[in-house]
Each structure stands twice: as structure tokens, then as C-alpha cells.
Write a protein that holds these residues in place. Structure first.
Motif, PDB file in Angstrom:
ATOM      1  N   SER A 140      18.208  66.710 -63.916  1.00 46.65           N
ATOM      2  CA  SER A 140      19.244  67.170 -62.988  1.00 46.65           C
ATOM      3  C   SER A 140      20.298  66.086 -62.811  1.00 46.65           C
ATOM      4  O   SER A 140      20.088  64.915 -63.168  1.00 46.65           O
ATOM      5  CB  SER A 140      18.624  67.482 -61.624  1.00 46.65           C
ATOM      6  OG  SER A 140      18.120  66.281 -61.040  1.00 46.65           O
ATOM      7  N   LYS A 141      21.438  66.490 -62.236  1.00 46.81           N
ATOM      8  CA  LYS A 141      22.482  65.517 -61.920  1.00 46.81           C
ATOM      9  C   LYS A 141      21.999  64.570 -60.826  1.00 46.81           C
ATOM     10  O   LYS A 141      22.381  63.395 -60.795  1.00 46.81           O
ATOM     11  CB  LYS A 141      23.761  66.227 -61.490  1.00 46.81           C
ATOM     12  CG  LYS A 141      24.969  65.296 -61.422  1.00 46.81           C
ATOM     13  CD  LYS A 141      26.271  66.032 -61.274  1.00 46.81           C
ATOM     14  CE  LYS A 141      27.444  65.064 -61.300  1.00 46.81           C
ATOM     15  NZ  LYS A 141      28.741  65.757 -61.128  1.00 46.81           N
ATOM     16  N   TYR A 173      30.709  53.214 -53.582  1.00 47.17           N
ATOM     17  CA  TYR A 173      31.182  53.882 -52.366  1.00 47.17           C
ATOM     18  C   TYR A 173      31.464  55.362 -52.634  1.00 47.17           C
ATOM     19  O   TYR A 173      31.174  56.220 -51.793  1.00 47.17           O
ATOM     20  CB  TYR A 173      32.438  53.186 -51.828  1.00 47.17           C
ATOM     21  CG  TYR A 173      32.157  51.774 -51.376  1.00 47.17           C
ATOM     22  CD1 TYR A 173      31.598  51.524 -50.130  1.00 47.17           C
ATOM     23  CD2 TYR A 173      32.418  50.693 -52.209  1.00 47.17           C
ATOM     24  CE1 TYR A 173      31.309  50.225 -49.717  1.00 47.17           C
ATOM     25  CE2 TYR A 173      32.139  49.393 -51.806  1.00 47.17           C
ATOM     26  CZ  TYR A 173      31.585  49.165 -50.561  1.00 47.17           C
ATOM     27  OH  TYR A 173      31.286  47.890 -50.163  1.00 47.17           O
ATOM     28  N   GLU A 174      32.008  55.639 -53.800  1.00 50.55           N
ATOM     29  CA  GLU A 174      32.269  57.035 -54.146  1.00 50.55           C
ATOM     30  C   GLU A 174      30.966  57.819 -54.276  1.00 50.55           C
ATOM     31  O   GLU A 174      30.876  58.976 -53.850  1.00 50.55           O
ATOM     32  CB  GLU A 174      33.074  57.112 -55.451  1.00 50.55           C
ATOM     33  CG  GLU A 174      33.547  58.518 -55.737  1.00 50.55           C
ATOM     34  CD  GLU A 174      34.473  58.610 -56.937  1.00 50.55           C
ATOM     35  OE1 GLU A 174      34.755  59.745 -57.351  1.00 50.55           O
ATOM     36  OE2 GLU A 174      34.904  57.562 -57.460  1.00 50.55           O
ATOM     37  N   LEU A 175      29.942  57.186 -54.850  1.00 50.55           N
ATOM     38  CA  LEU A 175      28.641  57.844 -54.970  1.00 50.55           C
ATOM     39  C   LEU A 175      28.060  58.161 -53.595  1.00 50.55           C
ATOM     40  O   LEU A 175      27.488  59.230 -53.395  1.00 50.55           O
ATOM     41  CB  LEU A 175      27.674  56.961 -55.769  1.00 50.55           C
ATOM     42  CG  LEU A 175      27.927  56.899 -57.268  1.00 50.55           C
ATOM     43  CD1 LEU A 175      27.167  55.729 -57.880  1.00 50.55           C
ATOM     44  CD2 LEU A 175      27.524  58.205 -57.945  1.00 50.55           C
ATOM     45  N   ARG A 231      28.331  64.457 -49.046  1.00 48.09           N
ATOM     46  CA  ARG A 231      29.080  65.703 -48.935  1.00 48.09           C
ATOM     47  C   ARG A 231      28.508  66.836 -49.783  1.00 48.09           C
ATOM     48  O   ARG A 231      28.885  67.990 -49.603  1.00 48.09           O
ATOM     49  CB  ARG A 231      30.545  65.472 -49.342  1.00 48.09           C
ATOM     50  CG  ARG A 231      31.309  64.599 -48.373  1.00 48.09           C
ATOM     51  CD  ARG A 231      32.738  64.392 -48.856  1.00 48.09           C
ATOM     52  NE  ARG A 231      33.494  63.540 -47.953  1.00 48.09           N
ATOM     53  CZ  ARG A 231      34.120  63.964 -46.873  1.00 48.09           C
ATOM     54  NH1 ARG A 231      34.074  65.235 -46.537  1.00 48.09           N
ATOM     55  NH2 ARG A 231      34.796  63.135 -46.115  1.00 48.09           N
ATOM     56  N   GLN A 232      27.611  66.497 -50.699  1.00 48.70           N
ATOM     57  CA  GLN A 232      27.070  67.503 -51.610  1.00 48.70           C
ATOM     58  C   GLN A 232      25.723  67.989 -51.073  1.00 48.70           C
ATOM     59  O   GLN A 232      24.769  67.212 -51.014  1.00 48.70           O
ATOM     60  CB  GLN A 232      26.883  66.879 -53.001  1.00 48.70           C
ATOM     61  CG  GLN A 232      26.630  67.848 -54.114  1.00 48.70           C
ATOM     62  CD  GLN A 232      27.885  68.561 -54.563  1.00 48.70           C
ATOM     63  OE1 GLN A 232      28.982  68.228 -54.155  1.00 48.70           O
ATOM     64  NE2 GLN A 232      27.716  69.587 -55.371  1.00 48.70           N
ATOM     65  N   LEU A 259      20.108  60.933 -51.734  1.00 47.07           N
ATOM     66  CA  LEU A 259      20.522  59.888 -52.669  1.00 47.07           C
ATOM     67  C   LEU A 259      21.309  58.795 -51.963  1.00 47.07           C
ATOM     68  O   LEU A 259      21.179  57.615 -52.293  1.00 47.07           O
ATOM     69  CB  LEU A 259      21.353  60.494 -53.802  1.00 47.07           C
ATOM     70  CG  LEU A 259      20.606  61.458 -54.723  1.00 47.07           C
ATOM     71  CD1 LEU A 259      21.563  62.067 -55.741  1.00 47.07           C
ATOM     72  CD2 LEU A 259      19.447  60.767 -55.427  1.00 47.07           C
ATOM     73  N   ALA A 260      22.122  59.185 -50.977  1.00 42.83           N
ATOM     74  CA  ALA A 260      22.847  58.176 -50.196  1.00 42.83           C
ATOM     75  C   ALA A 260      21.859  57.325 -49.398  1.00 42.83           C
ATOM     76  O   ALA A 260      21.984  56.097 -49.334  1.00 42.83           O
ATOM     77  CB  ALA A 260      23.852  58.851 -49.264  1.00 42.83           C
TER      78      ALA A 260
END
Length: 198
Positions: A51-52, A107-109, A115-116, A122-123
């Protein structure tokens, strides 16, 4: 295309994902993009990652590993505690300067995962990994230098992770190279004050 062990292929795809995400942004990076970046078929990607989410966790772990490796090499006992701590932060800082896109990607991750729907863990894992990394580095210094902490190790680890996170983002936004020698001196003196030498 040569057959590689699965672990090596995962590493190749993860590094390709880091390059693609740093260049194009996380939302715009697809599995097809990553496979093309790595020079493999899409089926190879799906063989290596279910998976992603699994890929993003690998990306987070790998980026952290990139700079932890250089910090560990630098963080060997020196004449004083301050010199030892300064060397570790200096190594990290030099990695940030050499690889700003990689650090910006972290930071983008975080934002992407928060938000996903379904990716929030994961964060959390990302920031747990930062604290675990500091726990390990603190443990190494305690063992090699016989240090005693003024605060519990988990508290110090999370504090260091938060401070490093903030300083890194501050640099990525402001890009003030000249200020950093003084900032690192201040950080070093502060951290040394949270530790008692034997």
C-alpha cells in the motif's frame, strides 16, 4: 532488468519515492511515478509494497536514517560534554543544509498523513520515531560518557525532537545561514545544562 533481493528493491523504490516526492510533492507522486523514477515496472512496486501507507512509512524511516547515521558518526565522546553535543547538532545541521528538500519533505509527509483519512497513524509514527531516535542517542552518550540526566530520558528525547523540528522548519523558511553558529551554541549550552557529568 536484474533481479534484486526484495529488501534491496524496497530500498531502491523508497529512495526513488523520496526523490519524486521532494521534486513533485507527496499528493502528486503516484506509484507509477515512483516505479518510473526507480526504473522498474509497476508490478515490481506492488510486489514490494502492499500500500501507499507502507511506502510512506518506509520513506519516513529512511529519511530519518539518513541524518541519524551522520549524527551517530559525529556523536562520539570529546574533551567536554559541550563539544560532544555541539558535534552532534553540527552534523545534523550540515545534513539539513546539504539536503533541504529532503527535510522539507518530512513536513509535507506529516501534513499529508494528518489530512488523509486512514493515514493519521503515520504522522504519529513519524514523531514517535524522532523521540525513539533521541532516546537511542541519549543512551549512547550515557553509556560512553557516564552521564546522568536532570530530567527523565523520554522527556528529554521529546523535548529535543520538538526543538530540532522547530529549528529545522525555521531554517527552511528563513534560510539564515549566518545565524546558525550562534543558535547551535545556544542549543548546546542549554542541552548541556540538562545533563550532569559524573
Amino acid at each position: 532488468m536484474a533481479r534484486l533481493p526484495s529488501a534491496e528493491r524496497r530500498r531502491q523504490l523508497t529512495e526513488a519515492a523520496i526523490r519524486a516526492m521532494a521534486r513533485d510533492g507527496v499528493p502528486r507522486t503516484t506509484t507509477r511515478t515512483i516505479a518510473a523514477e526507480a526504473g522498474v515496472s509497476l508490478s515490481v512496486f506492488h510486489y514490494c509494497f502492499d500500500s501507499k501507507q507502507e511506502l510512506i512509512e518506509s520513506v519516513i524511516t529512511t529519511i530519518t536514517g539518513h541524518y541519524v547515521t551522520v549524527v551517530k558518526e559525529a556523536l562520539r565522546p570529546r574533551a567536554t560534554l559541550e563539544e560532544t553535543v555541539r558535534a552532534g547538532f553540527q552534523a545534523y545541521w550540515e545534513h539539513v543544509r546539504a539536503h533541504p528538500d529532503e527535510h522539507m519533505l518530512t513536513y509535507e509527509l506529516t501534513q499529508y498523513a494528518l489530512r488523509q483519512p486512514g493515514f493519521e497513524h503515520l504522522a504519529r509514527r513519524q514523531y514517535e520515531l524522532y523521540a525513539e531516535t533521541y532516546i537511542e542517542l541519549i543512551g549512547r552518550l550515557r553509556q560512553t560518557m557516564g552521564l546522568r540526566l536532570r530530567v527523565p530520558a523520554p522527556v528529554l528525547a521529546r523535548y529535543l525532537a520538538a526543538m530540532t523540528d522547530g529549528l529545522t522548519l525555521n531554517y527552511l523558511v528563513l534560510g539564515d545561514h549566518e545565524a546558525w553558529s550562534g543558535i547551535l551554541d545556544t542549543v548546546t549550552a542549554h542541552i548541556a545544562g540538562l545533563v550532569r557529568e559524573p
